[in-house]
Motif scaffolding. Sequence first.
Motif, mmCIF file in Angstrom:
data_model
loop_
_atom_site.group_PDB
_atom_site.id
_atom_site.type_symbol
_atom_site.label_atom_id
_atom_site.label_comp_id
_atom_site.label_asym_id
_atom_site.label_seq_id
_atom_site.Cartn_x
_atom_site.Cartn_y
_atom_site.Cartn_z
ATOM 1 N N VAL A 71 21.507 -9.378 -18.150
ATOM 2 C CA VAL A 71 21.779 -10.147 -16.947
ATOM 3 C C VAL A 71 23.045 -9.170 -16.289
ATOM 4 C CG1 VAL A 71 23.410 -11.795 -15.969
ATOM 5 C CG2 VAL A 71 21.798 -12.485 -17.912
ATOM 6 N N THR A 72 22.836 -8.907 -15.117
ATOM 7 C CA THR A 72 23.719 -7.967 -14.015
ATOM 8 C C THR A 72 24.101 -8.869 -12.926
ATOM 9 O OG1 THR A 72 21.830 -7.207 -12.959
ATOM 10 C CG2 THR A 72 22.612 -5.931 -14.723
ATOM 11 N N LEU A 73 25.200 -8.439 -12.386
ATOM 12 C CA LEU A 73 25.743 -9.062 -11.088
ATOM 13 C C LEU A 73 25.147 -8.713 -9.846
ATOM 14 C CD1 LEU A 73 29.581 -8.723 -12.450
ATOM 15 C CD2 LEU A 73 27.800 -10.893 -12.598
ATOM 16 N N ALA B 219 25.716 -21.847 -15.325
ATOM 17 C CA ALA B 219 24.554 -21.621 -14.629
ATOM 18 C C ALA B 219 24.572 -22.396 -13.182
ATOM 19 C CB ALA B 219 23.521 -21.875 -15.730
ATOM 20 N N ALA B 220 23.761 -22.025 -12.260
ATOM 21 C CA ALA B 220 23.629 -22.677 -11.050
ATOM 22 C C ALA B 220 22.298 -22.569 -10.453
ATOM 23 C CB ALA B 220 24.826 -22.095 -10.031
ATOM 24 N N ARG B 221 22.063 -23.669 -9.749
ATOM 25 C CA ARG B 221 20.667 -23.677 -9.192
ATOM 26 C C ARG B 221 20.581 -22.861 -7.783
ATOM 27 N NH1 ARG B 221 20.889 -29.981 -8.180
ATOM 28 N NH2 ARG B 221 21.809 -30.103 -6.107
ATOM 29 N N GLU B 222 19.397 -22.451 -7.326
ATOM 30 C CA GLU B 222 19.267 -21.623 -6.175
ATOM 31 C C GLU B 222 19.916 -21.917 -4.950
ATOM 32 O OE1 GLU B 222 15.905 -18.595 -4.312
ATOM 33 O OE2 GLU B 222 15.225 -20.474 -5.388
ATOM 34 N N SER B 223 19.848 -23.430 -4.784
ATOM 35 C CA SER B 223 20.069 -24.053 -3.382
ATOM 36 C C SER B 223 21.723 -24.344 -3.398
ATOM 37 C CB SER B 223 19.185 -25.158 -3.207
ATOM 38 O OG SER B 223 19.304 -26.125 -4.291
ATOM 39 N N ILE B 224 22.289 -23.890 -4.289
ATOM 40 C CA ILE B 224 23.908 -24.393 -4.200
ATOM 41 C C ILE B 224 24.583 -23.896 -2.895
ATOM 42 C CG2 ILE B 224 24.254 -24.472 -6.776
ATOM 43 C CD1 ILE B 224 25.518 -21.599 -6.397
ATOM 44 N N ASN B 225 25.612 -24.709 -2.430
ATOM 45 C CA ASN B 225 26.645 -24.493 -1.366
ATOM 46 C C ASN B 225 27.325 -23.312 -1.745
ATOM 47 O OD1 ASN B 225 27.792 -24.604 1.218
ATOM 48 N ND2 ASN B 225 29.176 -26.277 0.146
ATOM 49 N N ARG B 226 27.268 -22.127 -0.715
ATOM 50 C CA ARG B 226 28.104 -20.993 -0.955
ATOM 51 C C ARG B 226 29.254 -20.842 -0.137
ATOM 52 N NH1 ARG B 226 23.376 -16.863 -3.098
ATOM 53 N NH2 ARG B 226 22.159 -18.425 -3.922
ATOM 54 N N LYS B 227 29.164 -21.759 0.684
ATOM 55 C CA LYS B 227 30.564 -21.619 2.061
ATOM 56 C C LYS B 227 31.166 -22.893 1.957
ATOM 57 C CE LYS B 227 28.006 -18.245 3.610
ATOM 58 N NZ LYS B 227 28.379 -16.836 3.452
ATOM 59 N N GLY B 228 32.280 -22.731 2.213
ATOM 60 C CA GLY B 228 33.511 -23.720 2.411
ATOM 61 C C GLY B 228 33.939 -24.314 0.796
ATOM 62 N N LYS B 229 34.213 -25.461 1.029
ATOM 63 C CA LYS B 229 34.730 -26.082 -0.276
ATOM 64 C C LYS B 229 33.665 -26.426 -1.208
ATOM 65 C CE LYS B 229 37.783 -29.610 -2.286
ATOM 66 N NZ LYS B 229 38.586 -30.859 -1.792
ATOM 67 N N ILE B 230 33.767 -26.196 -2.437
ATOM 68 C CA ILE B 230 32.659 -26.184 -3.517
ATOM 69 C C ILE B 230 33.063 -27.136 -4.569
ATOM 70 C CG2 ILE B 230 31.159 -25.355 -5.150
ATOM 71 C CD1 ILE B 230 31.170 -22.531 -3.446
ATOM 72 N N THR B 231 32.277 -28.056 -4.954
ATOM 73 C CA THR B 231 32.742 -28.913 -6.318
ATOM 74 C C THR B 231 31.903 -28.588 -7.268
ATOM 75 O OG1 THR B 231 33.187 -30.745 -4.715
ATOM 76 C CG2 THR B 231 32.844 -31.134 -7.181
ATOM 77 N N LEU B 232 32.243 -28.065 -8.558
ATOM 78 C CA LEU B 232 31.501 -27.550 -9.755
ATOM 79 C C LEU B 232 31.106 -28.617 -10.610
ATOM 80 C CD1 LEU B 232 33.680 -24.498 -10.377
ATOM 81 C CD2 LEU B 232 31.386 -24.557 -9.132
ATOM 82 N N ARG B 233 29.975 -29.304 -10.092
ATOM 83 C CA ARG B 233 29.363 -30.273 -11.170
ATOM 84 C C ARG B 233 27.737 -30.600 -11.029
ATOM 85 N NH1 ARG B 233 31.013 -35.541 -7.360
ATOM 86 N NH2 ARG B 233 30.236 -35.079 -5.501
ATOM 87 N N PRO B 234 27.446 -30.889 -12.111
ATOM 88 C CA PRO B 234 26.069 -30.944 -11.985
ATOM 89 C C PRO B 234 25.252 -31.710 -10.800
ATOM 90 C CG PRO B 234 26.827 -31.580 -14.284
ATOM 91 C CD PRO B 234 28.072 -31.462 -13.271
ATOM 92 N N GLN B 235 26.070 -32.641 -10.422
ATOM 93 C CA GLN B 235 25.052 -33.231 -9.215
ATOM 94 C C GLN B 235 25.109 -32.243 -7.984
ATOM 95 O OE1 GLN B 235 27.748 -34.414 -11.081
ATOM 96 N NE2 GLN B 235 28.005 -36.748 -10.954
ATOM 97 N N LEU C 41 17.188 -21.193 -11.651
ATOM 98 C CA LEU C 41 18.499 -21.144 -11.911
ATOM 99 C C LEU C 41 19.172 -19.735 -12.237
ATOM 100 C CD1 LEU C 41 18.435 -23.747 -14.825
ATOM 101 C CD2 LEU C 41 19.418 -24.148 -12.427
ATOM 102 N N TYR C 42 20.384 -19.612 -11.776
ATOM 103 C CA TYR C 42 21.222 -18.155 -11.662
ATOM 104 C C TYR C 42 22.268 -18.277 -12.615
ATOM 105 C CZ TYR C 42 18.538 -16.676 -7.785
ATOM 106 O OH TYR C 42 17.379 -16.258 -6.916
ATOM 107 N N VAL D 86 30.327 -15.181 -8.118
ATOM 108 C CA VAL D 86 29.516 -14.318 -8.001
ATOM 109 C C VAL D 86 28.278 -14.821 -8.744
ATOM 110 C CG1 VAL D 86 30.398 -12.983 -9.810
ATOM 111 C CG2 VAL D 86 28.776 -11.932 -7.978
ATOM 112 N N LEU D 87 27.147 -14.482 -8.479
ATOM 113 C CA LEU D 87 25.962 -14.861 -9.080
ATOM 114 C C LEU D 87 25.202 -13.621 -9.908
ATOM 115 C CD1 LEU D 87 24.087 -17.349 -6.651
ATOM 116 C CD2 LEU D 87 25.463 -17.888 -8.817
ATOM 117 N N ALA D 88 24.279 -13.833 -10.767
ATOM 118 C CA ALA D 88 23.681 -12.841 -11.573
ATOM 119 C C ALA D 88 22.330 -12.472 -10.441
ATOM 120 C CB ALA D 88 23.169 -13.304 -12.901
ATOM 121 N N LYS D 89 21.880 -11.264 -10.701
ATOM 122 C CA LYS D 89 20.865 -10.868 -9.997
ATOM 123 C C LYS D 89 19.529 -11.452 -10.637
ATOM 124 C CE LYS D 89 19.211 -7.859 -6.784
ATOM 125 N NZ LYS D 89 19.732 -7.608 -5.606
ATOM 126 N N GLN D 90 19.583 -11.847 -11.798
ATOM 127 C CA GLN D 90 18.230 -12.340 -12.350
ATOM 128 C C GLN D 90 18.102 -14.000 -12.229
ATOM 129 O OE1 GLN D 90 20.242 -10.235 -13.975
ATOM 130 N NE2 GLN D 90 19.095 -8.488 -13.698
#
Length: 442
Positions: free
Chosen positions: A276-278, A345-361, A417-418, A318-322
């Motif tokens: 895994v790399t950043l 781990a985070a799915r590809e379609s996550i929100n990357r702008k503004g306020k973010i809530t870290l939960r599975p939903q 998943l990243y 920050v997400l991983a490259k892989q």
Amino acid sequence: MKIKSSSVIVHVQSDKCSIKIFVDMSAVSCLLTEDQFLCSICLDVFTDPVTIPCGHNFCKTCITEHWDINVPCQCPNCKGVFNMKPELQVNTFISEMAAQFRQSAQQEASSSSTYSGLKKKTWLFLLVCLMCVFISWMVSEQKKHDFVALKEEYEEKKIEQWKTGPEILQMIQKEIKHSMELSKEDTDRQILTAVKESFERSQAELIETIKEKQKTTEKLAEGFNNDVKQEISELKKRSTEVEQFYKAQLEKLSEQIMKLLPESDLKRVQQYEVDVTLDPDTAHPRLILSDDRKQVHDSDVRKNLPDNPERYETHVFVLAKQSFSSRRFYYEVQVKGKTAWLFGAARESINRKGKITLRPQDGYWTIWLGNDNEYYALDDPKVGVFVDYEEGLVSFYDVDAEALIYSFTGCSFTEKLYPFFSPCLNDGGKNSAPLIISPVSH
């Protein structure tokens, strides 16, 4: 006059008289009593006397038979006990003294019978001859007297002396008594000298014997000591060999036991390790990434970077490259020295702008540490992340303890998943240590 050990022989010769007289000296008092030559076991004069270690003397046969009957070996006199049966050697000094004592006693008995056989009718003749003995002895001891003059004087006064016979007899008795006293003193002196010389000779021989035994004992002790040292050295060598053998066998046994034991859950998931790399295109502008893209930390300074859609804008994430969409994957993160951190781990379609809530939903499966001691899970030097895409499982492990921290189960993954990371804010240098993606130690 001639003196032997226990008798006096007097030889007197003149024109009218020639006689030899035997005087028994056994009547002379002895320096040693009979009790000193008696064995306390048989109550008889010593035969082959021996001296045991406590200093008491016995006949060799008597003490040997006594010890054959009585065990352990014990002195009949002082009751001293000997752990080992002493070696018995005849005491030559005491043996010689006992023999002389026995001979003196025999001579005493013989002389007594000789004197008892003298006839009473010859007493006057004997007294006259004893007077001659006295005169002869006086001549030999006192050379100033002239024997010829004494003889003429004696012839002139012979008639007068015969007239005073009782006085002459008294004088003779007195002189004989004095002569006996002188002989006794000389005999005692010779006995003392002989005893002293014999004792000194026996003492010197005894000392020499003791010294020889001491030398022999020292040699035996030295040899025994060398044997003991050799034995100790061999035992130490054997002990070292046994210890080495034991350790080797223990290691083999441990390896075999480990092979027989079921593999731990962490060991099982570590086999799914991925590289895994950043991804710098997703990193918040304040984050600093290492050249190898394995480390990340907050710089407190926002860089001027392109605001592309993949980049986090508000949070230092920050997400991983892989990415992974149909397999299992595992990676480990070192968190040593940090007071706050966040990853998972985070799915590809996550929100990357503004306020973010870290939960599975919202597409985040994470574990975090905040404010130095507020744990959502654990603060460990190294944390492992395992994702089973097909099973819908995200698990976090304490690598050092090989223990499961927490698992998200029953997840439904439908897109890529990243691996996801956040070193959290620098906090004035308190949290400056980087998050490090580290290789798995098998």
